[in-house]
Design a protein around this motif. Structure first.
Motif, PDB file in Angstrom:
ATOM      1  N   GLY A 246      -9.382  -6.889  -0.356  1.00 50.58           N
ATOM      2  CA  GLY A 246      -9.441  -7.890   0.715  1.00 50.58           C
ATOM      3  C   GLY A 246      -8.118  -8.643   0.888  1.00 50.58           C
ATOM      4  N   LYS A 247      -7.085  -8.216   0.158  1.00 52.70           N
ATOM      5  CA  LYS A 247      -5.775  -8.890   0.274  1.00 52.70           C
ATOM      6  C   LYS A 247      -4.693  -7.839   0.503  1.00 52.70           C
ATOM      7  CE  LYS A 247      -6.823 -13.019  -2.174  1.00 52.70           C
ATOM      8  NZ  LYS A 247      -7.982 -12.704  -3.047  1.00 52.70           N
ATOM      9  N   THR A 248      -3.665  -8.245   1.246  1.00 51.21           N
ATOM     10  CA  THR A 248      -2.593  -7.276   1.496  1.00 51.21           C
ATOM     11  C   THR A 248      -1.252  -7.808   0.986  1.00 51.21           C
ATOM     12  OG1 THR A 248      -1.769  -5.708   3.145  1.00 51.21           O
ATOM     13  CG2 THR A 248      -1.917  -8.003   3.847  1.00 51.21           C
ATOM     14  N   THR A 249      -0.394  -6.875   0.571  1.00 47.88           N
ATOM     15  CA  THR A 249       0.891  -7.224  -0.052  1.00 47.88           C
ATOM     16  C   THR A 249       1.939  -6.217   0.424  1.00 47.88           C
ATOM     17  OG1 THR A 249      -0.339  -7.914  -2.009  1.00 47.88           O
ATOM     18  CG2 THR A 249       2.002  -7.521  -2.332  1.00 47.88           C
ATOM     19  N   SER A 250       3.153  -6.690   0.691  1.00 52.57           N
ATOM     20  CA  SER A 250       4.193  -5.752   1.135  1.00 52.57           C
ATOM     21  C   SER A 250       4.824  -5.050  -0.070  1.00 52.57           C
ATOM     22  CB  SER A 250       5.275  -6.487   1.935  1.00 52.57           C
ATOM     23  OG  SER A 250       6.005  -7.331   1.069  1.00 52.57           O
ATOM     24  N   VAL A 251       5.485  -3.936   0.230  1.00 50.63           N
ATOM     25  CA  VAL A 251       6.216  -3.203  -0.814  1.00 50.63           C
ATOM     26  C   VAL A 251       7.237  -4.153  -1.457  1.00 50.63           C
ATOM     27  CG1 VAL A 251       7.855  -1.304  -1.192  1.00 50.63           C
ATOM     28  CG2 VAL A 251       5.873  -0.957   0.315  1.00 50.63           C
ATOM     29  N   LYS A 252       7.885  -4.946  -0.592  1.00 46.86           N
ATOM     30  CA  LYS A 252       8.903  -5.888  -1.074  1.00 46.86           C
ATOM     31  C   LYS A 252       8.305  -6.918  -2.044  1.00 46.86           C
ATOM     32  CE  LYS A 252      12.414  -8.641   1.070  1.00 46.86           C
ATOM     33  NZ  LYS A 252      12.980  -9.117   2.326  1.00 46.86           N
ATOM     34  N   GLU A 253       7.141  -7.438  -1.710  1.00 48.27           N
ATOM     35  CA  GLU A 253       6.488  -8.399  -2.625  1.00 48.27           C
ATOM     36  C   GLU A 253       6.108  -7.729  -3.940  1.00 48.27           C
ATOM     37  OE1 GLU A 253       3.927 -11.476   0.045  1.00 48.27           O
ATOM     38  OE2 GLU A 253       3.636  -9.369   0.517  1.00 48.27           O
ATOM     39  N   PHE A 254       5.653  -6.484  -3.863  1.00 53.25           N
ATOM     40  CA  PHE A 254       5.300  -5.763  -5.093  1.00 53.25           C
ATOM     41  C   PHE A 254       6.532  -5.629  -5.991  1.00 53.25           C
ATOM     42  CE2 PHE A 254       4.417  -2.154  -7.835  1.00 53.25           C
ATOM     43  CZ  PHE A 254       3.123  -2.424  -8.260  1.00 53.25           C
ATOM     44  N   TYR A 293      13.144   8.306   3.293  1.00 59.09           N
ATOM     45  CA  TYR A 293      11.779   8.006   2.842  1.00 59.09           C
ATOM     46  C   TYR A 293      10.908   7.403   3.940  1.00 59.09           C
ATOM     47  CZ  TYR A 293      13.496   8.979  -1.830  1.00 59.09           C
ATOM     48  OH  TYR A 293      14.031   9.600  -2.928  1.00 59.09           O
ATOM     49  N   TYR A 294      11.458   7.279   5.154  1.00 55.33           N
ATOM     50  CA  TYR A 294      10.626   6.805   6.269  1.00 55.33           C
ATOM     51  C   TYR A 294       9.669   7.926   6.671  1.00 55.33           C
ATOM     52  CZ  TYR A 294      13.553   2.652   7.270  1.00 55.33           C
ATOM     53  OH  TYR A 294      14.219   1.452   7.206  1.00 55.33           O
ATOM     54  N   ARG A 295       8.522   7.552   7.193  1.00 54.93           N
ATOM     55  CA  ARG A 295       7.545   8.554   7.645  1.00 54.93           C
ATOM     56  C   ARG A 295       7.618   8.711   9.159  1.00 54.93           C
ATOM     57  NH1 ARG A 295       2.838   6.918   3.224  1.00 54.93           N
ATOM     58  NH2 ARG A 295       4.129   7.674   1.523  1.00 54.93           N
ATOM     59  N   PRO A 296       7.285   9.905   9.667  1.00 53.74           N
ATOM     60  CA  PRO A 296       7.347  10.102  11.123  1.00 53.74           C
ATOM     61  C   PRO A 296       6.447   9.122  11.878  1.00 53.74           C
ATOM     62  CG  PRO A 296       7.068  12.206  10.000  1.00 53.74           C
ATOM     63  CD  PRO A 296       6.936  11.143   8.946  1.00 53.74           C
ATOM     64  N   ALA A 297       5.347   8.722  11.281  1.00 56.33           N
ATOM     65  CA  ALA A 297       4.472   7.691  11.867  1.00 56.33           C
ATOM     66  C   ALA A 297       3.966   6.867  10.695  1.00 56.33           C
ATOM     67  CB  ALA A 297       3.318   8.329  12.628  1.00 56.33           C
ATOM     68  N   GLU A 298       4.184   5.580  10.740  1.00 55.20           N
ATOM     69  CA  GLU A 298       3.871   4.722   9.580  1.00 55.20           C
ATOM     70  C   GLU A 298       2.548   3.982   9.791  1.00 55.20           C
ATOM     71  OE1 GLU A 298       3.732   3.933   6.527  1.00 55.20           O
ATOM     72  OE2 GLU A 298       5.718   3.129   6.034  1.00 55.20           O
ATOM     73  N   VAL A 299       1.900   3.701   8.689  1.00 55.09           N
ATOM     74  CA  VAL A 299       0.754   2.779   8.680  1.00 55.09           C
ATOM     75  C   VAL A 299       1.344   1.445   8.225  1.00 55.09           C
ATOM     76  CG1 VAL A 299      -1.424   2.236   7.523  1.00 55.09           C
ATOM     77  CG2 VAL A 299      -0.919   4.594   8.199  1.00 55.09           C
ATOM     78  N   ASP A 300       1.417   0.483   9.152  1.00 56.27           N
ATOM     79  CA  ASP A 300       2.144  -0.757   8.852  1.00 56.27           C
ATOM     80  C   ASP A 300       1.398  -1.663   7.889  1.00 56.27           C
ATOM     81  OD1 ASP A 300       4.252  -0.083  10.558  1.00 56.27           O
ATOM     82  OD2 ASP A 300       3.088  -0.753  12.305  1.00 56.27           O
ATOM     83  N   ILE A 301       0.110  -1.809   8.117  1.00 53.39           N
ATOM     84  CA  ILE A 301      -0.639  -2.789   7.319  1.00 53.39           C
ATOM     85  C   ILE A 301      -2.107  -2.373   7.179  1.00 53.39           C
ATOM     86  CG2 ILE A 301      -0.944  -4.198   9.431  1.00 53.39           C
ATOM     87  CD1 ILE A 301      -1.012  -6.686   7.539  1.00 53.39           C
ATOM     88  N   LEU A 302      -2.652  -2.577   6.009  1.00 56.39           N
ATOM     89  CA  LEU A 302      -4.081  -2.317   5.779  1.00 56.39           C
ATOM     90  C   LEU A 302      -4.678  -3.478   4.979  1.00 56.39           C
ATOM     91  CD1 LEU A 302      -3.887   1.455   4.690  1.00 56.39           C
ATOM     92  CD2 LEU A 302      -4.869   0.606   6.827  1.00 56.39           C
TER      93      LEU A 302
END
Ligand code: F7E
Length: 337
Positions: A246-254, A293-302
């Protein structure tokens, strides 16, 4: 003694699930492709490699699947076999579809024909939500997959529902959001970060090179998520559930959580593909972005809603992402020191 088959037993989830089922006194069978014999390292970490009965099973081999299911009459089957790395799924779209979609159809069809009492768990994924259509995703949120991986998993998700509704199969899917652990494969971003930051700390690596630092995920602890899989199959009526924190975190925060654990004093400069991370104590550049390492289509947030799982299964995530980072860093620090 209940008999369970875990396909994909050598992976992170397969290993934790095998451990849980063994604790619950199941006879655990592990489906393995012939060439994956050397992949018992995760089961060895938990010291359960000698407690599992391995069977030669490639879920893309229709006849092997038919035979295994007819001969063993399992009580429960957990299908965790997959090409699970989203990033490779554009280059490997056909093999990804074969195992993630068609392999599941072989399993469902075999259960229907030869072992209709068997309960079936399908590993569905938050990647099916992809370009999200609701800010918080639950069991009724419409899907919009963004990768061949997401599309392949959506096929098997719906096929599982279809076999349940059409033929009365006792089958369900867990829509699991990202779940990590020390046993995570090195290609996934959390494990890449924990391993490579430890290597930087110990001087055996100069830089950690990543893709999209701003992607946000709902990250939980895999060891807890496998319990939800088991609970789903213990219900009177099998249904599909979102499993998330139920919580989301960015790669940068990780990354920041891991650096804090390792006492790396990190400072960021720049933006997007020009963003860089410096160790302020040594003044060294330690993190860089590469478009490779970028993806052709990204999932920005879940962000998943675990409400139904809490209400009906009594399941909830206990480990937050900061504690998860700490568990993973501690494991890698020990392993690499
Ligand atoms: O990427 C970004 C990347 O590969 C997470 C699988 O278990 O969870 C997993 O899928 C995010 C993405 O996991 C790097 O672009 C940045 O936005 O760890 P990941 P995933 O794609 O979310 C779901 C629920 C599954 O079902 C899948 O099987 O991190 N990212 N830089 C990077 N990702 C990777 N791998 N490597 C990077 O260097």
């Amino acid at each position: 003694m209940k008999k369970a088959l875990i396909t994909g037993i050598t992976g992170q989830d397969g290993t934790y699930l095998a451990n849980l089922l063994l604790e619950k006194n199941y006879e655990v069978f592990g489906g393995m492709r012939r060439n994956s014999q050397d992949e018992l390292h995760r089961l060895r970490v938990l010291k359960i490699h000698e407690k599992v009965t391995f069977i030669n099973l490639d879920i893309c081999d229709q006849f092997q699947v038919f035979e295994a299911i007819r001969n063993h009459q399992f009580d429960e089957i957990y299908n965790l076999a997959a090409q699970s790395f989203v990033g490779s799924s554009w280059d490997l779209s056909i093999p990804t579809t074969n195992v993630n979609s068609i392999g599941v159809l072989y399993l469902l069809e075999s259960i229907k024909r030869f072992s209709p009492h068997t309960k079936f768990y399908q590993a569905s994924t938050s990647e099916m939500f992809g370009k999200i259509l609701e800010p918080i995703q639950n069991e009724t949120t419409p899907f919009y997959p963004r990768s061949p991986y997401g599309v392949s998993k959506l096929y098997s998700h719906w096929m599982t529902i279809n076999y349940r509704e059409s033929f009365g199969l006792r089958a369900c899917s867990g829509i699991l959001f990202n779940h990590e652990s020390p046993l995570r494969g090195p290609e996934f971003v959390t494990k890449k970060i924990t391993t490579q930051l430890c290597e930087i700390k110990f001087g055996s690596r100069e830089k950690l090179i990543l893709g999209n630092l701003n992607a946000k995920r709902d990250w939980g602890y895999a060891k807890e998520y496998v319990k939800a899989m088991w609970l789903m199959l213990q219900q009177d009526h099998l249904e599909d559930y979102v499993i998330a924190t139920g919580k989301t975190t960015s790669v940068k925060e990780f990354i920041s959580f891991c650096c804090a654990e390792l006492e790396i004093d990190l400072a960021w400069e720049g933006e997007g593909e020009f963003e860089k991370g410096f160790d302020q104590k040594t003044n060294k550049l330690i993190i860089e972005v590469s478009k490779d390492y970028y993806r052709p289509a990204e999932v920005d947030i879940l962000i998943g809603s675990p409400k139904k799982a809490k209400k009906q299964l009594g399941w909830e995530a206990k480990t937050d992402v900061k504690s998860l980072a700490s568990i993973m860093v501690s494991f890698d620090r020990e392993r690499l020191s």
